[in-house]
Design a protein around this motif. Structure first.
Motif, mmCIF file in Angstrom:
data_model
loop_
_atom_site.group_PDB
_atom_site.id
_atom_site.type_symbol
_atom_site.label_atom_id
_atom_site.label_comp_id
_atom_site.label_asym_id
_atom_site.label_seq_id
_atom_site.Cartn_x
_atom_site.Cartn_y
_atom_site.Cartn_z
ATOM 1 N N THR A 187 0.839 5.214 -9.837
ATOM 2 C CA THR A 187 0.673 4.428 -8.607
ATOM 3 C C THR A 187 -0.115 3.146 -8.798
ATOM 4 O O THR A 187 -0.058 2.258 -7.952
ATOM 5 C CB THR A 187 -0.057 5.251 -7.522
ATOM 6 N N GLY A 188 -0.903 3.073 -9.865
ATOM 7 C CA GLY A 188 -1.772 1.927 -10.055
ATOM 8 C C GLY A 188 -3.055 2.009 -9.247
ATOM 9 O O GLY A 188 -3.893 1.109 -9.300
ATOM 10 N N LEU A 189 -3.232 3.090 -8.504
ATOM 11 C CA LEU A 189 -4.451 3.284 -7.710
ATOM 12 C C LEU A 189 -5.583 3.815 -8.593
ATOM 13 O O LEU A 189 -5.344 4.563 -9.538
ATOM 14 C CB LEU A 189 -4.207 4.287 -6.577
ATOM 15 N N ARG A 190 -6.777 3.444 -8.276
ATOM 16 C CA ARG A 190 -7.963 3.981 -8.942
ATOM 17 C C ARG A 190 -8.308 5.288 -8.224
ATOM 18 O O ARG A 190 -8.520 5.303 -7.019
ATOM 19 C CB ARG A 190 -9.110 2.972 -8.821
ATOM 20 N N MET A 249 0.841 -1.188 0.000
ATOM 21 C CA MET A 249 0.000 0.000 0.000
ATOM 22 C C MET A 249 0.882 1.246 0.000
ATOM 23 O O MET A 249 1.856 1.337 0.730
ATOM 24 C CB MET A 249 -0.894 0.002 1.236
ATOM 25 N N ILE A 250 0.503 2.202 -0.819
ATOM 26 C CA ILE A 250 1.257 3.453 -0.946
ATOM 27 C C ILE A 250 0.723 4.441 0.099
ATOM 28 O O ILE A 250 -0.485 4.658 0.180
ATOM 29 C CB ILE A 250 1.112 4.035 -2.360
ATOM 30 N N PRO A 251 1.605 5.037 0.887
ATOM 31 C CA PRO A 251 1.163 5.998 1.916
ATOM 32 C C PRO A 251 0.455 7.215 1.310
ATOM 33 O O PRO A 251 0.781 7.668 0.208
ATOM 34 C CB PRO A 251 2.466 6.419 2.595
ATOM 35 N N ASP A 252 -0.494 7.752 2.054
ATOM 36 C CA ASP A 252 -1.250 8.932 1.624
ATOM 37 C C ASP A 252 -0.320 10.082 1.237
ATOM 38 O O ASP A 252 -0.539 10.763 0.234
ATOM 39 C CB ASP A 252 -2.178 9.418 2.739
ATOM 40 N N LYS A 253 0.708 10.296 2.040
ATOM 41 C CA LYS A 253 1.626 11.413 1.820
ATOM 42 C C LYS A 253 2.332 11.298 0.461
ATOM 43 O O LYS A 253 2.524 12.293 -0.233
ATOM 44 C CB LYS A 253 2.657 11.461 2.949
ATOM 45 N N VAL A 308 -6.030 7.172 0.890
ATOM 46 C CA VAL A 308 -5.910 5.916 0.146
ATOM 47 C C VAL A 308 -6.538 4.803 0.953
ATOM 48 O O VAL A 308 -6.268 4.659 2.151
ATOM 49 C CB VAL A 308 -4.424 5.592 -0.149
ATOM 50 N N SER A 309 -7.372 4.009 0.279
ATOM 51 C CA SER A 309 -8.034 2.902 0.942
ATOM 52 C C SER A 309 -8.451 1.870 -0.104
ATOM 53 O O SER A 309 -9.064 2.229 -1.115
ATOM 54 C CB SER A 309 -9.263 3.407 1.701
ATOM 55 N N ALA A 310 -8.122 0.607 0.139
ATOM 56 C CA ALA A 310 -8.563 -0.509 -0.707
ATOM 57 C C ALA A 310 -8.271 -0.302 -2.188
ATOM 58 O O ALA A 310 -9.125 -0.512 -3.037
ATOM 59 C CB ALA A 310 -10.047 -0.780 -0.481
ATOM 60 N N GLY A 311 -7.065 0.169 -2.509
ATOM 61 C CA GLY A 311 -6.676 0.322 -3.902
ATOM 62 C C GLY A 311 -7.244 1.532 -4.605
ATOM 63 O O GLY A 311 -7.146 1.650 -5.826
ATOM 64 N N HIS A 313 -6.291 15.412 -15.674
ATOM 65 C CA HIS A 313 -4.849 15.165 -15.746
ATOM 66 C C HIS A 313 -4.318 14.571 -14.441
ATOM 67 O O HIS A 313 -3.581 13.585 -14.465
ATOM 68 C CB HIS A 313 -4.098 16.461 -16.074
ATOM 69 N N VAL A 314 -4.689 15.169 -13.324
ATOM 70 C CA VAL A 314 -4.186 14.686 -12.023
ATOM 71 C C VAL A 314 -4.669 13.264 -11.763
ATOM 72 O O VAL A 314 -3.888 12.394 -11.372
ATOM 73 C CB VAL A 314 -4.598 15.642 -10.880
ATOM 74 N N GLY A 315 -5.937 12.989 -12.001
ATOM 75 C CA GLY A 315 -6.460 11.642 -11.793
ATOM 76 C C GLY A 315 -5.756 10.613 -12.663
ATOM 77 O O GLY A 315 -5.364 9.534 -12.201
ATOM 78 N N ARG A 316 -5.573 10.965 -13.945
ATOM 79 C CA ARG A 316 -4.905 10.045 -14.879
ATOM 80 C C ARG A 316 -3.446 9.792 -14.482
ATOM 81 O O ARG A 316 -2.990 8.651 -14.456
ATOM 82 C CB ARG A 316 -4.995 10.609 -16.295
ATOM 83 N N ARG A 317 -2.718 10.842 -14.142
ATOM 84 C CA ARG A 317 -1.292 10.694 -13.790
ATOM 85 C C ARG A 317 -1.109 9.901 -12.496
ATOM 86 O O ARG A 317 -0.213 9.065 -12.399
ATOM 87 C CB ARG A 317 -0.620 12.060 -13.664
#
Length: 105
Positions: free
Chosen positions: A79-82, A1-5, A41-44, A70-74
């Motif tokens: 990160t691979g996160l949705r 899991m990738i940290p929020d920060k 970040v939670s559950a991917g 742009h921000v959502g796509r990048r």
């Protein structure tokens, strides 16, 4: 899991990229402060909150839509996160001439 920060820093960088694409030069050259971001970040999945300044004049609605996309796509690419939400807060509009007022004669 990738940290929020970490996700927040990636999103802030993506916001700078988006601004640069919209105005054609680094935001700092226009007197804009760096975008700030928070992430949950939670559950991917990630929810992002961005706070930034925009140059004036600008089409605010179009600029915000492009920024969110742009921000959502990048963030997803890096990160691979949705990304389920990108909320923007526009702190202020910054005129390229700064606070200087000109007298019309």
């Amino acid at each position: 899991m990738i940290p929020d920060k970490v996700v927040a820093r990636i999103a802030a960088r993506a916001a700078r990229e988006a601004l640069m694409g919209q105005v054609g030069e680094p935001p700092g050259h226009l007197g804009l402060t760096a975008p700030r971001c928070s992430a949950a970040v939670s559950a991917g999945a990630a929810r992002l909150g961005l706070s930034l300044e925009l140059p004036y004049p600008i089409d605010i609605a179009r600029s915000c839509r492009e920024m969110q996309h742009h921000v959502g796509r990048r963030v997803t690419q890096l990160t691979g996160l949705r990304v389920t939400e990108v909320t923007l807060t526009i702190d202020r509009l910054v005129h390229p001439g700064g606070l200087e007022r000109r007298r019309v004669q």
